[in-house]
Write a protein that holds these residues in place. Structure first.
Motif, PDB file in Angstrom:
ATOM      1  N   ALA A   1     -16.046 -41.699  11.744  1.00 40.31           N
ATOM      2  CA  ALA A   1     -14.644 -40.871  12.386  1.00 40.31           C
ATOM      3  C   ALA A   1     -14.798 -40.833  14.012  1.00 40.31           C
ATOM      4  CB  ALA A   1     -14.892 -39.326  12.316  1.00 40.31           C
ATOM      5  N   VAL A   2     -16.694 -40.782  14.356  1.00 41.63           N
ATOM      6  CA  VAL A   2     -17.196 -40.997  15.521  1.00 41.63           C
ATOM      7  C   VAL A   2     -16.388 -42.399  16.474  1.00 41.63           C
ATOM      8  CG1 VAL A   2     -18.901 -41.097  17.717  1.00 41.63           C
ATOM      9  CG2 VAL A   2     -18.759 -39.425  15.185  1.00 41.63           C
ATOM     10  N   TRP A   3     -16.761 -43.318  15.393  1.00 45.36           N
ATOM     11  CA  TRP A   3     -16.574 -44.835  16.018  1.00 45.36           C
ATOM     12  C   TRP A   3     -15.364 -44.767  16.306  1.00 45.36           C
ATOM     13  CZ3 TRP A   3     -17.599 -48.574  18.777  1.00 45.36           C
ATOM     14  CH2 TRP A   3     -16.149 -50.055  18.899  1.00 45.36           C
ATOM     15  N   LEU A   4     -14.999 -44.445  15.201  1.00 42.02           N
ATOM     16  CA  LEU A   4     -12.890 -44.784  15.119  1.00 42.02           C
ATOM     17  C   LEU A   4     -12.131 -44.491  16.419  1.00 42.02           C
ATOM     18  CD1 LEU A   4     -12.032 -44.649  11.177  1.00 42.02           C
ATOM     19  CD2 LEU A   4     -12.563 -46.584  12.507  1.00 42.02           C
ATOM     20  N   GLU A   5     -12.936 -43.141  16.631  1.00 46.67           N
ATOM     21  CA  GLU A   5     -12.159 -42.354  17.717  1.00 46.67           C
ATOM     22  C   GLU A   5     -12.989 -42.920  19.397  1.00 46.67           C
ATOM     23  OE1 GLU A   5     -12.200 -40.123  20.862  1.00 46.67           O
ATOM     24  OE2 GLU A   5     -13.605 -40.047  20.301  1.00 46.67           O
ATOM     25  N   ALA A   6     -14.220 -43.802  18.923  1.00 47.11           N
ATOM     26  CA  ALA A   6     -14.373 -44.583  20.565  1.00 47.11           C
ATOM     27  C   ALA A   6     -13.773 -46.159  20.536  1.00 47.11           C
ATOM     28  CB  ALA A   6     -15.402 -44.162  20.844  1.00 47.11           C
ATOM     29  N   ARG A   7     -13.772 -46.290  19.605  1.00 44.94           N
ATOM     30  CA  ARG A   7     -13.828 -48.151  19.395  1.00 44.94           C
ATOM     31  C   ARG A   7     -12.465 -48.350  20.465  1.00 44.94           C
ATOM     32  NH1 ARG A   7     -11.162 -49.625  13.557  1.00 44.94           N
ATOM     33  NH2 ARG A   7      -9.296 -48.707  13.725  1.00 44.94           N
TER      34      ARG A   7
ATOM     35  N   ASP B   1     -23.599 -52.501  26.955  1.00 46.38           N
ATOM     36  CA  ASP B   1     -22.671 -51.907  25.625  1.00 46.38           C
ATOM     37  C   ASP B   1     -22.740 -50.797  25.313  1.00 46.38           C
ATOM     38  OD1 ASP B   1     -25.224 -52.557  24.414  1.00 46.38           O
ATOM     39  OD2 ASP B   1     -23.748 -53.821  22.678  1.00 46.38           O
ATOM     40  N   ASP B   2     -24.364 -50.287  24.992  1.00 46.75           N
ATOM     41  CA  ASP B   2     -24.833 -49.027  24.540  1.00 46.75           C
ATOM     42  C   ASP B   2     -24.357 -47.980  25.334  1.00 46.75           C
ATOM     43  OD1 ASP B   2     -26.830 -49.504  26.418  1.00 46.75           O
ATOM     44  OD2 ASP B   2     -28.281 -49.310  25.052  1.00 46.75           O
ATOM     45  N   LEU B   3     -24.380 -47.993  26.925  1.00 45.31           N
ATOM     46  CA  LEU B   3     -24.223 -47.475  27.811  1.00 45.31           C
ATOM     47  C   LEU B   3     -22.778 -46.740  27.619  1.00 45.31           C
ATOM     48  CD1 LEU B   3     -25.303 -45.454  30.110  1.00 45.31           C
ATOM     49  CD2 LEU B   3     -25.114 -47.602  31.626  1.00 45.31           C
ATOM     50  N   ASP B   4     -21.901 -47.988  27.902  1.00 46.22           N
ATOM     51  CA  ASP B   4     -20.410 -47.550  27.710  1.00 46.22           C
ATOM     52  C   ASP B   4     -20.008 -47.173  26.459  1.00 46.22           C
ATOM     53  OD1 ASP B   4     -18.150 -49.005  28.372  1.00 46.22           O
ATOM     54  OD2 ASP B   4     -17.642 -50.097  26.618  1.00 46.22           O
ATOM     55  N   LEU B   5     -20.384 -47.120  25.614  1.00 47.74           N
ATOM     56  CA  LEU B   5     -20.655 -45.991  23.630  1.00 47.74           C
ATOM     57  C   LEU B   5     -20.641 -44.518  24.697  1.00 47.74           C
ATOM     58  CD1 LEU B   5     -19.564 -45.906  21.247  1.00 47.74           C
ATOM     59  CD2 LEU B   5     -21.515 -46.365  20.918  1.00 47.74           C
ATOM     60  N   SER B   6     -21.518 -44.866  24.980  1.00 47.46           N
ATOM     61  CA  SER B   6     -22.226 -43.144  25.550  1.00 47.46           C
ATOM     62  C   SER B   6     -21.139 -42.811  26.182  1.00 47.46           C
ATOM     63  CB  SER B   6     -23.146 -43.248  26.515  1.00 47.46           C
ATOM     64  OG  SER B   6     -24.297 -43.939  25.318  1.00 47.46           O
ATOM     65  N   ARG B   7     -20.354 -43.658  27.245  1.00 48.36           N
ATOM     66  CA  ARG B   7     -19.630 -43.350  28.551  1.00 48.36           C
ATOM     67  C   ARG B   7     -18.394 -43.326  27.820  1.00 48.36           C
ATOM     68  NH1 ARG B   7     -17.072 -45.582  31.856  1.00 48.36           N
ATOM     69  NH2 ARG B   7     -17.389 -44.423  33.151  1.00 48.36           N
ATOM     70  N   LYS B   8     -18.173 -43.338  26.590  1.00 53.09           N
ATOM     71  CA  LYS B   8     -16.733 -43.559  26.212  1.00 53.09           C
ATOM     72  C   LYS B   8     -16.564 -42.364  24.676  1.00 53.09           C
ATOM     73  CE  LYS B   8     -15.481 -46.424  28.892  1.00 53.09           C
ATOM     74  NZ  LYS B   8     -14.977 -47.671  29.042  1.00 53.09           N
ATOM     75  N   LEU B   9     -17.354 -41.499  24.535  1.00 52.55           N
ATOM     76  CA  LEU B   9     -17.680 -40.846  23.651  1.00 52.55           C
ATOM     77  C   LEU B   9     -16.870 -39.594  23.944  1.00 52.55           C
ATOM     78  CD1 LEU B   9     -21.094 -41.275  22.494  1.00 52.55           C
ATOM     79  CD2 LEU B   9     -19.549 -41.714  21.461  1.00 52.55           C
TER      80      LEU B   9
END
Length: 145
Positions: free
Chosen positions: A50-56, A68-76
């Motif tokens: 659910a976290v990925w579906l919300e952030a992807r 990419d990991d920092l980008d994911l962290s920012r977009k949570l």
């Protein structure tokens, strides 16, 4: 989400120690200020679907000039909790430290990633959003509401 550190291999003992202490250690020490929460370390994390579906749809999957990991962290979402587990360790390649240009490239990626959406998405606004979520979870009204 849960994340943990890594142990470098394929490099000298000193480089592995410096990488673990300053690169990974610095990442987990400094990024909470910039993000408003713990960062996700891309080589070592797990998340609920659910976290990925919300952030992807917000992450930049088409860019190769950012972390990419920092980008994911920012977009949570501010509602997502990231737990750091120091016992959750993985072996990671020492390639980031092969040359000064490789180190500089990663530093540029980090700066570029953090400055996305600036000034609207600055650390103070990110911390305020997390604070509002924590107050809401605790059943307390947010300031001004």
């Amino acid at each position: 989400m849960v994340t943990g550190p890594g142990d470098f291999y394929g490099c000298g003992t000193l480089v592995a120690w410096l990488g673990g202490t300053f690169y990974i250690g610095g990442y987990f020490f400094w990024m909470p200020f910039w993000l408003g929460h713990r960062p996700v370390f891309g080589s070592n994390f797990a998340m609920h679907r659910a976290v990925w579906l919300e952030a992807r749809l917000r992450v930049h999957r088409d860019r190769d000039d950012i972390h990419d990991d920092l980008d994911l962290s920012r977009k949570l979402s501010p509602a997502v909790r990231v737990r750091y587990d120091p016992t959750l360790r993985v072996a990671i390649s020492g390639r980031p430290f092969d040359s000064w240009s490789a180190i500089a490239r990663r530093a540029r990626w980090g700066g570029r990633t953090l400055l996305q959406g600036w000034p609207e998405n600055n650390p103070w606004r990110r911390h305020a959003a997390r604070y509002a979520v924590r107050r809401h979870r605790a059943g307390r009204p947010t300031i001004g509401h």
